[in-house]
Motif scaffolding. Structure first.
Motif, short mmCIF file in Angstrom:
data_model
loop_
_atom_site.label_atom_id
_atom_site.label_comp_id
_atom_site.label_asym_id
_atom_site.label_seq_id
_atom_site.Cartn_x
_atom_site.Cartn_y
_atom_site.Cartn_z
N MET A 152 -122.13 0.32 85.52
CA MET A 152 -120.70 0.05 85.75
C MET A 152 -120.33 -1.42 85.51
SD MET A 152 -120.35 2.22 89.25
CE MET A 152 -118.57 2.23 89.40
N GLY A 153 -121.34 -2.26 85.33
CA GLY A 153 -121.07 -3.69 85.14
C GLY A 153 -120.56 -4.36 86.40
N ARG A 154 -120.97 -3.81 87.53
CA ARG A 154 -120.53 -4.39 88.81
C ARG A 154 -121.72 -5.05 89.51
NH1 ARG A 154 -117.02 -0.39 92.43
NH2 ARG A 154 -115.79 0.71 90.89
N PRO A 155 -121.45 -6.00 90.41
CA PRO A 155 -122.58 -6.65 91.11
C PRO A 155 -123.12 -5.79 92.26
CG PRO A 155 -120.51 -7.62 91.81
CD PRO A 155 -120.16 -6.61 90.75
N GLY A 187 -135.34 -9.02 92.20
CA GLY A 187 -136.16 -8.93 91.00
C GLY A 187 -135.64 -7.84 90.06
N GLN A 188 -135.29 -6.69 90.63
CA GLN A 188 -134.77 -5.59 89.81
C GLN A 188 -133.44 -5.99 89.16
OE1 GLN A 188 -137.38 -3.85 89.28
NE2 GLN A 188 -136.51 -1.84 89.66
N CYS A 189 -132.58 -6.66 89.95
CA CYS A 189 -131.28 -7.10 89.42
C CYS A 189 -131.51 -8.08 88.26
CB CYS A 189 -130.45 -7.78 90.50
SG CYS A 189 -129.75 -6.62 91.66
N ALA A 190 -132.49 -8.98 88.43
CA ALA A 190 -132.79 -9.95 87.37
C ALA A 190 -133.21 -9.23 86.11
CB ALA A 190 -133.89 -10.90 87.84
N ARG A 191 -134.10 -8.23 86.27
CA ARG A 191 -134.60 -7.50 85.11
C ARG A 191 -133.49 -6.72 84.41
NH1 ARG A 191 -138.40 -6.29 88.92
NH2 ARG A 191 -140.00 -7.87 88.79
N MET A 192 -132.55 -6.21 85.19
CA MET A 192 -131.50 -5.36 84.60
C MET A 192 -130.23 -6.15 84.30
SD MET A 192 -132.22 -2.10 87.02
CE MET A 192 -131.79 -0.71 86.03
N ASP A 193 -130.31 -7.47 84.40
CA ASP A 193 -129.15 -8.34 84.14
C ASP A 193 -127.93 -7.92 84.95
OD1 ASP A 193 -130.42 -10.03 82.31
OD2 ASP A 193 -130.25 -8.51 80.75
N THR A 194 -128.16 -7.64 86.20
CA THR A 194 -127.06 -7.28 87.10
C THR A 194 -126.93 -8.38 88.15
OG1 THR A 194 -127.51 -4.96 86.76
CG2 THR A 194 -126.29 -5.52 88.75
N ASP A 195 -125.70 -8.78 88.40
CA ASP A 195 -125.48 -9.84 89.41
C ASP A 195 -125.79 -9.31 90.80
OD1 ASP A 195 -124.85 -11.85 87.76
OD2 ASP A 195 -122.68 -11.70 87.98
N ILE A 196 -126.31 -10.17 91.64
CA ILE A 196 -126.48 -9.81 93.05
C ILE A 196 -125.78 -10.88 93.90
CG2 ILE A 196 -128.82 -10.86 93.08
CD1 ILE A 196 -129.44 -8.83 95.39
N GLU A 244 -114.47 -8.71 94.08
CA GLU A 244 -115.59 -8.59 93.13
C GLU A 244 -116.11 -7.16 93.01
OE1 GLU A 244 -118.21 -12.05 93.33
OE2 GLU A 244 -116.85 -12.89 94.81
N ARG A 245 -115.61 -6.27 93.84
CA ARG A 245 -115.88 -4.84 93.80
C ARG A 245 -117.33 -4.47 93.44
NH1 ARG A 245 -111.03 -2.94 94.78
NH2 ARG A 245 -111.54 -0.74 94.65
N PRO A 246 -118.26 -4.78 94.36
CA PRO A 246 -119.65 -4.42 94.08
C PRO A 246 -119.83 -2.91 93.92
CG PRO A 246 -119.40 -5.19 96.34
CD PRO A 246 -118.10 -5.43 95.66
N GLY A 247 -120.78 -2.52 93.08
CA GLY A 247 -121.03 -1.10 92.88
C GLY A 247 -122.04 -0.56 93.88
N ALA A 248 -122.75 -1.47 94.53
CA ALA A 248 -123.70 -1.05 95.57
C ALA A 248 -123.61 -2.02 96.74
CB ALA A 248 -125.12 -1.05 95.02
N ASN A 249 -123.70 -1.47 97.94
CA ASN A 249 -123.63 -2.30 99.14
C ASN A 249 -124.88 -2.04 99.96
OD1 ASN A 249 -122.71 -3.87 101.28
ND2 ASN A 249 -121.54 -2.18 102.18
N LEU A 250 -125.77 -3.01 100.01
CA LEU A 250 -127.04 -2.84 100.73
C LEU A 250 -126.99 -3.65 102.02
CD1 LEU A 250 -129.36 -3.30 97.59
CD2 LEU A 250 -128.23 -1.23 98.39
N MET A 251 -127.09 -2.97 103.13
CA MET A 251 -126.97 -3.63 104.44
C MET A 251 -128.26 -3.40 105.23
SD MET A 251 -123.10 -2.34 105.20
CE MET A 251 -123.53 -0.69 104.74
#
Lengths: 255, 209, 275
Positions: free
Chosen positions: A55-58, A84-93, A149-156
């Motif tokens: 989705m191109g979202r962080p 690490g996974q975000c870095a590999r997949m070029d996704t912002d965190i 910034e409408r993140p596509g995933a929210n990890l709490m």
């Protein structure tokens, strides 16, 4: 050397738990393979990051407003993996932090995950944000980030208080895939109500073993489960003895 | 440098954790007891100073937002002015000063209470969505949830006083039993993580995967 | 029943839910209904524990009250303070969260107005950060945890050696502080402990009440209202109860409506749907 009053039972329990702990750590160190059951909340992390990539979202990651405790330490393992996974997949965190004392550690964990992934230049220092140690300010800052910034995933994952409900429901409203996990049992129902995946009770504390598959930590998880059996044994024995008029176990735990 | 980044923090954790743990259970010699007390006091002091680190990060991020004119950058001015202004006010005039009190009572408190009160709205929509009797377990959850809601407020008592008695029973027995189970599991998890720190097996906080 | 309507009932727009929540909370505030109040066991026991203390007993009141939780915790705290004043208890006020000192200032004024002498009949401790570590430090050595209070500055403080001198600990907050109080103070010094909490955490504190570790619990606005009635100190707790009742009723209505629509739709699907 004397025991502090009221701690005899606890000392015995701790000694027994430590012996079990070392037994399993030693077994895994010697190469015995121990298996941990599947935990959907951890398995969903890759799905969540993948969805953000598509989705191109962080990805948004937060610890809650508690304090630096075992919840945060366990969450660090997950953060390292997710970064690490975000870095590999070029996704912002985006990491939002309410704990001043862990801000530096958080920055270091994320930076080093990017370095390990071979993308040190992709690390964005401004995405590891201390927002506020005050609960309401922390909540409103994250609600703002969700809207802008409408993140596509929210990890709490961490020591959550009343903010759990608000963040989970706000995340649900922006359509983020959500994983919630805390050792603070009172917040678990709120995560269950609003999140896609929830880590219940002690599940968060096996993060290092489950995600990292570090053998020594897997051994420690086995010790935790045996600790439960030990507790159950104490409860059953204590109940039977107390019912028959013998207060040995209850007195031992009070001593 | 590598020693400073990896070995020193691990040994600090081993040393500090062991001393504090021992002091919880054993009346140890005075000088060791003092170490434990110092660790606890340092933790209190560090927690206070850590806020400064956080504030520094906050200032840097918002200054960057303004400099790069990112989305909603003008609000960053509000954050910076509020952060610096209220801190200076507190240091110069102390907490009991009328200006400090005025801002706390008339801006900070209502804003905080408003944000917190949003929980009431969010809980209602989450309950509506989550409480669906899709199977037997969910039906039991739904039923007990409704009973506890009614038994906790006056309207439930006015409808039928039995709701109150049923609520007390649910809270005292099934709820206490389930919570104890979860609490024991979580407590053992916490002990496990703590032992991993004390024995130097936990390294997640040092960075890396 | 119309299929569209049933689908809508299962997916009520959250804006509708929020608007009605707002209205049902607002209405009783202007038009009190006067619903009955049943005293819960946990509040009764908390009241009994405080009421049983003889005049001059020493109570530590640790509070993590903050603007966000004040709607529930402030009426409880005020009721407890007024009860303490009526029973002539000596109180040490201890703010344990960064936002709590402002609330403690208010309690200080209440004691001063009641003729209490600061430093002799009651005392305000400075706020210290640290959370559980602070409770640990208080449990092991209270005086050195607050070493910034100079000896001789207060007769009450000079008369205290540690937590073992307190006849009661009342902890107020919506977080973990009640557990820290149990772990580091109640377990160590057997100090009778009660807690004042937000309603949402009652479910996890109740096991410690049934085990006898808490002598009583004042929970949420309803707990505040009950305590006000028991201590005969009318306050804000009772006035918010009608609104809470109506809010609960609306949530129950939406849950039931969603479930009824769900079951009718499910029944229709299994019998072949609308014809």
């Amino acid at each position: 050397m004397q025991l502090v009053a009221g701690t005899l039972g606890k000392v015995w329990f701790l000694i027994a738990f430590t012996v079990i702990f070392w037994f399993f750590v030693d077994r895994t160190a010697k190469g015995h393979k121990l298996v941990i059951r599947r935990i959907a909340g951890f398995d969903a992390l890759d799905e969540a990051i993948g969805r953000c990539t598509e989705m191109g979202r962080p990805v948004h990651y937060t610890f809650g407003v508690g304090e630096l405790d075992a919840n945060v330490l366990a969450s660090f393992d997950v953060l390292g993996y997710v970064s690490g996974q975000c870095a590999r997949m070029d996704t912002d965190i985006i990491i939002t932090n309410a704990l001043g004392e862990v801000q530096m550690m958080t920055e270091e964990i994320v930076r080093s995950a990017y370095v390990h992934a071979g993308k040190p230049d992709a690390y964005k220092a401004d995405n590891v944000r201390f927002v506020s140690s005050v609960q309401t300010a922390y909540m409103s800052a994250i609600l703002g980030i969700f809207q802008r910034e409408r993140p596509g995933a929210n990890l709490m994952l961490g020591p959550f208080f009343a903010e759990s409900m608000m963040l989970a429901e706000a995340g649900q409203q922006i359509g983020a895939i959500q994983v919630g996990g805390t050792g603070r049992t009172i917040q678990v129902p709120f995560f269950i109500a609003a999140c896609d995946y929830t880590l219940i009770g002690d599940e968060l504390f096996v993060a290092g073993a489950y995600i990292g598959r570090k053998p020594l930590q897997v051994g420690a998880v086995y010790a935790q489960d045996f600790g439960k059996w030990l507790t159950l044994l104490l409860i059953v024995a204590g109940t039977i003895l107390a019912t028959s008029g013998n207060n040995f176990v209850t007195d031992l735990m009070k001593k | 440098m590598k020693i400073l980044r990896s070995s020193v923090p691990i040994w600090l954790g081993v040393f500090g954790g062991s001393i504090v743990l021992l002091a919880m259970f054993i009346k140890i010699p005075v000088h060791v007891g003092l170490w434990s007390k110092w660790f606890l006091e340092w933790r209190v002091i560090l927690a206070s100073f850590a806020l400064t680190l956080g504030a520094g990060n906050l200032l840097r991020i918002h200054a960057n937002r303004i400099r790069m004119k990112r989305e909603a950058w003008m609000y960053s001015y509000v954050t910076i002015v509020a952060l610096i202004g209220y801190t200076v006010l507190g240091i110069l005039f102390k907490r009991t000063h009328p200006v400090y009190s005025f801002i706390f009572d008339n801006a900070y408190s209502p804003l905080s209470a408003t944000v917190f009160s949003i929980n009431a709205f969010y809980i209602s929509s989450a309950c509506y969505r989550a409480f669906r009797a899709r199977n037997g377990h969910a039906a039991v959850l739904l039923l007990s949830g409704v009973i506890v809601m009614l038994g906790s407020v006056g309207i439930g008592y006015a409808i039928w006083p039995g709701f109150n008695t049923m609520t007390q029973w649910i809270m005292n027995y099934p709820n206490s039993a389930a919570m104890r189970g979860m609490n024991i599991g979580a407590a053992l998890g916490i002990i496990g993580v703590s032992l991993r720190v004390i024995f130097g097996l936990e390294r997640g906080h040092l960075g890396g995967e | 029943m119309n299929g569209d309507f049933l689908t809508r009932m299962q997916n009520i727009d959250r804006r509708v839910i929020y608007t009605v929540v707002f209205l049902v909370l607002l209405f009783p505030m202007f038009n009190p209904i006067g619903l009955p109040l049943k005293i819960s066991l946990v509040t009764q026991k908390a009241f009994d524990a405080v009421d049983a203390l003889p005049a001059g007993s020493l109570v530590m009141f640790t509070t993590a009250n903050a603007p966000g939780t004040a709607a529930e915790l402030e009426p409880q705290s005020i009721a407890l303070m007024r009860h303490a004043i009526n029973n002539k208890l000596r109180v040490v006020l201890n703010p344990t969260a960064a936002e709590s000192p402002r609330f403690v200032d208010g309690y200080r004024q209440m004691f001063l107005k009641a003729g209490y002498v600061e430093g002799k009949d009651f005392l305000v401790l400075p706020y210290l950060a640290g959370g559980e570590t602070l409770f640990g430090a208080m449990g092991s050595d209270l005086k050195s945890a607050y070493s910034m209070i100079a000896a001789g500055s207060s007769a009450l403080w000079d008369s205290i050696d540690g937590m073992q001198d307190f006849d009661m600990l009342a902890d107020c907050g919506g977080g973990e502080s009640q557990l820290w109080a149990l772990a580091h103070i109640e377990a160590k010094h057997k100090t009778p402990t009660i807690c004042l909490i937000t309603a949402v955490i009652l479910a996890v504190r109740q096991p410690y009440f049934t085990s006898g570790q808490y002598k009583g619990i004042v929970s949420g606005l309803s707990g505040a209202a009950e305590y006000e009635v028991l201590a005969r100190v009318p306050g804000k707790g009772a006035s918010g109860m009608d609104a809470q009742s109506m809010g609960h009723l609306w949530v129950i209505f939406t849950i039931l409506a969603g479930n009824i629509a769900y079951f009718i739709t499910k029944g229709k699907k299994s019998s072949g749907g609308d014809r």
